[in-house]
Design a protein around this motif. Structure first.
Motif, PDB file in Angstrom:
ATOM      1  N   MET A   1       0.823  -1.210   0.000  1.00  0.00           N
ATOM      2  CA  MET A   1       0.000   0.000   0.000  1.00  0.00           C
ATOM      3  C   MET A   1       0.856   1.258   0.000  1.00  0.00           C
ATOM      4  O   MET A   1       0.606   2.162   0.773  1.00  0.00           O
ATOM      5  CB  MET A   1      -0.923  -0.002   1.214  1.00  0.00           C
ATOM      6  CG  MET A   1      -2.358   0.334   0.876  1.00  0.00           C
ATOM      7  SD  MET A   1      -3.163   1.115   2.288  1.00  0.00           S
ATOM      8  CE  MET A   1      -2.181   2.552   2.586  1.00  0.00           C
ATOM      9  N   LYS A  40      -9.967  -6.333 -11.080  1.00  0.00           N
ATOM     10  CA  LYS A  40      -9.634  -5.114 -10.353  1.00  0.00           C
ATOM     11  C   LYS A  40     -10.874  -4.239 -10.154  1.00  0.00           C
ATOM     12  O   LYS A  40     -11.818  -4.291 -10.946  1.00  0.00           O
ATOM     13  CB  LYS A  40      -8.637  -4.286 -11.190  1.00  0.00           C
ATOM     14  CG  LYS A  40      -7.243  -4.888 -11.242  1.00  0.00           C
ATOM     15  CD  LYS A  40      -6.459  -4.489  -9.999  1.00  0.00           C
ATOM     16  CE  LYS A  40      -5.061  -5.095 -10.038  1.00  0.00           C
ATOM     17  NZ  LYS A  40      -4.289  -4.678  -8.855  1.00  0.00           N
ATOM     18  N   ALA A  41     -10.815  -3.397  -9.155  1.00  0.00           N
ATOM     19  CA  ALA A  41     -11.863  -2.398  -8.962  1.00  0.00           C
ATOM     20  C   ALA A  41     -11.681  -1.291  -9.996  1.00  0.00           C
ATOM     21  O   ALA A  41     -10.568  -1.022 -10.440  1.00  0.00           O
ATOM     22  CB  ALA A  41     -11.771  -1.811  -7.565  1.00  0.00           C
ATOM     23  N   VAL A  44     -10.798   3.061  -6.386  1.00  0.00           N
ATOM     24  CA  VAL A  44     -10.894   2.848  -4.941  1.00  0.00           C
ATOM     25  C   VAL A  44     -10.583   4.167  -4.243  1.00  0.00           C
ATOM     26  O   VAL A  44      -9.549   4.783  -4.506  1.00  0.00           O
ATOM     27  CB  VAL A  44      -9.907   1.759  -4.463  1.00  0.00           C
ATOM     28  CG1 VAL A  44     -10.041   1.557  -2.954  1.00  0.00           C
ATOM     29  CG2 VAL A  44     -10.126   0.456  -5.197  1.00  0.00           C
ATOM     30  N   LYS A  49      -9.764   2.756   1.472  1.00  0.00           N
ATOM     31  CA  LYS A  49      -8.753   1.700   1.398  1.00  0.00           C
ATOM     32  C   LYS A  49      -7.925   1.667   2.682  1.00  0.00           C
ATOM     33  O   LYS A  49      -7.742   0.602   3.286  1.00  0.00           O
ATOM     34  CB  LYS A  49      -7.860   1.978   0.181  1.00  0.00           C
ATOM     35  CG  LYS A  49      -6.818   0.915  -0.076  1.00  0.00           C
ATOM     36  CD  LYS A  49      -6.133   1.171  -1.416  1.00  0.00           C
ATOM     37  CE  LYS A  49      -4.902   0.296  -1.574  1.00  0.00           C
ATOM     38  NZ  LYS A  49      -4.328   0.416  -2.932  1.00  0.00           N
ATOM     39  N   ILE A  53      -7.640  -1.427   5.313  1.00  0.00           N
ATOM     40  CA  ILE A  53      -6.372  -2.090   5.661  1.00  0.00           C
ATOM     41  C   ILE A  53      -6.210  -2.100   7.192  1.00  0.00           C
ATOM     42  O   ILE A  53      -5.884  -3.132   7.784  1.00  0.00           O
ATOM     43  CB  ILE A  53      -5.168  -1.349   5.032  1.00  0.00           C
ATOM     44  CG1 ILE A  53      -5.261  -1.348   3.499  1.00  0.00           C
ATOM     45  CG2 ILE A  53      -3.846  -1.932   5.521  1.00  0.00           C
ATOM     46  CD1 ILE A  53      -4.729  -2.572   2.834  1.00  0.00           C
ATOM     47  N   LEU A  56      -8.559  -4.558   8.764  1.00  0.00           N
ATOM     48  CA  LEU A  56      -8.181  -5.958   8.538  1.00  0.00           C
ATOM     49  C   LEU A  56      -6.970  -6.347   9.381  1.00  0.00           C
ATOM     50  O   LEU A  56      -6.855  -7.501   9.812  1.00  0.00           O
ATOM     51  CB  LEU A  56      -7.930  -6.206   7.045  1.00  0.00           C
ATOM     52  CG  LEU A  56      -9.228  -6.281   6.212  1.00  0.00           C
ATOM     53  CD1 LEU A  56      -8.933  -6.162   4.722  1.00  0.00           C
ATOM     54  CD2 LEU A  56      -9.977  -7.593   6.492  1.00  0.00           C
TER      55      LEU A  56
ATOM     56  N   GLN B  67      -6.259  -8.583   3.219  1.00  0.00           N
ATOM     57  CA  GLN B  67      -5.430  -7.366   3.237  1.00  0.00           C
ATOM     58  C   GLN B  67      -4.754  -7.180   1.878  1.00  0.00           C
ATOM     59  O   GLN B  67      -4.736  -6.084   1.326  1.00  0.00           O
ATOM     60  CB  GLN B  67      -4.355  -7.470   4.330  1.00  0.00           C
ATOM     61  CG  GLN B  67      -4.914  -7.392   5.741  1.00  0.00           C
ATOM     62  CD  GLN B  67      -3.903  -7.791   6.810  1.00  0.00           C
ATOM     63  OE1 GLN B  67      -2.705  -7.818   6.568  1.00  0.00           O
ATOM     64  NE2 GLN B  67      -4.393  -8.108   7.995  1.00  0.00           N
ATOM     65  N   VAL B  70      -7.229  -6.007  -0.746  1.00  0.00           N
ATOM     66  CA  VAL B  70      -7.537  -4.578  -0.613  1.00  0.00           C
ATOM     67  C   VAL B  70      -6.357  -3.745  -1.102  1.00  0.00           C
ATOM     68  O   VAL B  70      -6.536  -2.786  -1.859  1.00  0.00           O
ATOM     69  CB  VAL B  70      -7.900  -4.226   0.859  1.00  0.00           C
ATOM     70  CG1 VAL B  70      -8.006  -2.708   1.046  1.00  0.00           C
ATOM     71  CG2 VAL B  70      -9.219  -4.884   1.255  1.00  0.00           C
ATOM     72  N   GLU B  71      -5.141  -4.141  -0.711  1.00  0.00           N
ATOM     73  CA  GLU B  71      -3.949  -3.405  -1.175  1.00  0.00           C
ATOM     74  C   GLU B  71      -3.834  -3.401  -2.701  1.00  0.00           C
ATOM     75  O   GLU B  71      -3.406  -2.413  -3.293  1.00  0.00           O
ATOM     76  CB  GLU B  71      -2.681  -4.011  -0.557  1.00  0.00           C
ATOM     77  CG  GLU B  71      -2.386  -3.397   0.813  1.00  0.00           C
ATOM     78  CD  GLU B  71      -1.378  -4.194   1.624  1.00  0.00           C
ATOM     79  OE1 GLU B  71      -0.727  -5.103   1.064  1.00  0.00           O
ATOM     80  OE2 GLU B  71      -1.257  -3.916   2.834  1.00  0.00           O
ATOM     81  N   ASP B  73      -6.196  -3.354  -4.803  1.00  0.00           N
ATOM     82  CA  ASP B  73      -7.398  -2.786  -5.434  1.00  0.00           C
ATOM     83  C   ASP B  73      -8.198  -3.828  -6.192  1.00  0.00           C
ATOM     84  O   ASP B  73      -8.737  -3.541  -7.272  1.00  0.00           O
ATOM     85  CB  ASP B  73      -7.017  -1.659  -6.414  1.00  0.00           C
ATOM     86  CG  ASP B  73      -6.400  -0.466  -5.715  1.00  0.00           C
ATOM     87  OD1 ASP B  73      -6.952  -0.051  -4.675  1.00  0.00           O
ATOM     88  OD2 ASP B  73      -5.390   0.049  -6.202  1.00  0.00           O
TER      89      ASP B  73
END
Lengths: 133, 133, 133, 133
Positions: A1, A40-41, A44, A49, A53, A56, B67, B70-71, B73
């Motif tokens: 991230m 993929k999104a 975001v 995000k 994180i 989580l 995690q 999410v990282e 995306d």
């Protein structure tokens, strides 16, 4: 991230877009970057995000705490109460994701017309009734 | 989890038992070992304990996987589907704990007579309606 | 509901009790009165029964209200909020029934020994994890 | 339900639309017909409406059946299983309403721009996380 992306880079070719078996694909979301990378999104929100994180990581700690409680033969009802707080924390993550999904992917699909919006309604209903609890 | 305990050692004095504010205590369960140790289960089936430790380790891995999703995306709907499988896995742990709780603590309380069984019904109803989802 | 029964009359013969395929049967609960009557509760607290009858009549009214809302093309979100209050009301009925079940049938089974208590744990876990939501 | 409406007549004036305190109002949905009539759906699919009326009539019958089961002191676990099938049937109604809501009201709000779509995301998240179970 390390980097905060507000818009996910879409490395798909027109061919990929036209051969995708899921109609949702053409709306620009849910497209895999590469064969092995997963869908993929579309976009975001960086704050969402970050919050997810953090949530989580906290959940990971709670799950390790649960392992210790089970190892220590802690009172079942106390472990169950703790499990229910993990469920609650996961629901917060889900809610944040759902907001992002509505705001970006679902909105893009719905604005693009019936070809995209119809499969998006189905996907949303499945998420809501199968996967939100 | 080196040793499998089938019966939890109860290091409580008669005094502790008589001053506990929760009536459930006298049935022998939910008694703290020591000031800082938290309440203990009356007994834990070693197989159930093993299964739960394994499940919780797998859940820890799933949470780390979340995690990463999410990282990266990843598509929101895919993350949500994965979250729902963590909920499901947690429910399996809860169900195993509930079985152990019914079999040992709840049974001891219910067999000991109304003074123990009444608060146990309340505790079970709270667990079922507040903490099982 | 003219008469308040605290103990349900059990019109079963020894033969019925011995041929019941469900082990739970011998604990005295869940026995049908007659071929067509369905299984009976071991005992029902008259106050709990009253409260449940009242709740179910109110729920019937709410369901008729929902029909009218749908007929009148009322705002979907308002109907859904109303549906969620029917879910909540049904859960109150379920909770009252679960208390009665724990207090009478489950307690009788658990006190009678492992032959009755083991199938009762299974039944309770099914009710809790499949049927309490 | 004699006439099937595909589009709900909207008797609101421009003034009403501009003074509504809920931003959702301007998208055309959720507007009351009259002071006493409650908010209306933007549009209702006649088939979905039919199915929901039928489902709700069946649910009314199930609730009356539950009253009879309670009056007859039927086995608690059997009543609870029946309650869980009413929950399931209500969820089918909710799902149909949610589809209609997404397809009409939510879509209109989302297509109209951020002023309408933002409050719609909030409303949807509330419906999903508070009112869909």
């Amino acid at each position: 991230m390390k980097e905060k992306t507000t818009r996910v880079t879409k490395k798909r070719s027109a061919k990929q877009a036209s051969t995708g078996e899921l109609p949702v694909l053409q709306c620009g979301c849910a497209l895999p970057d590469a064969a092995d990378a997963g869908r993929k999104a579309l976009a975001v929100d960086p704050d969402a995000k970050d919050r997810n994180i953090k949530r989580l990581r906290r959940i990971e700690g709670q799950v390790r705490g649960l392992q210790k409680m089970v190892e220590d033969d802690r009172y079942c009802a106390d472990i169950m109460t703790q499990i229910s707080s993990v469920h609650e924390a996961l629901r917060s993550v889900g809610r944040e994701l759902m907001r992002n999904h509505l705001k970006h992917c679902a909105t893009a699909a719905i604005r693009s017309g019936p070809e995209q919006s119809e499969p998006m309604y189905d996907e949303l209903l499945n998420l809501i009734y199968k996967h939100s609890r």
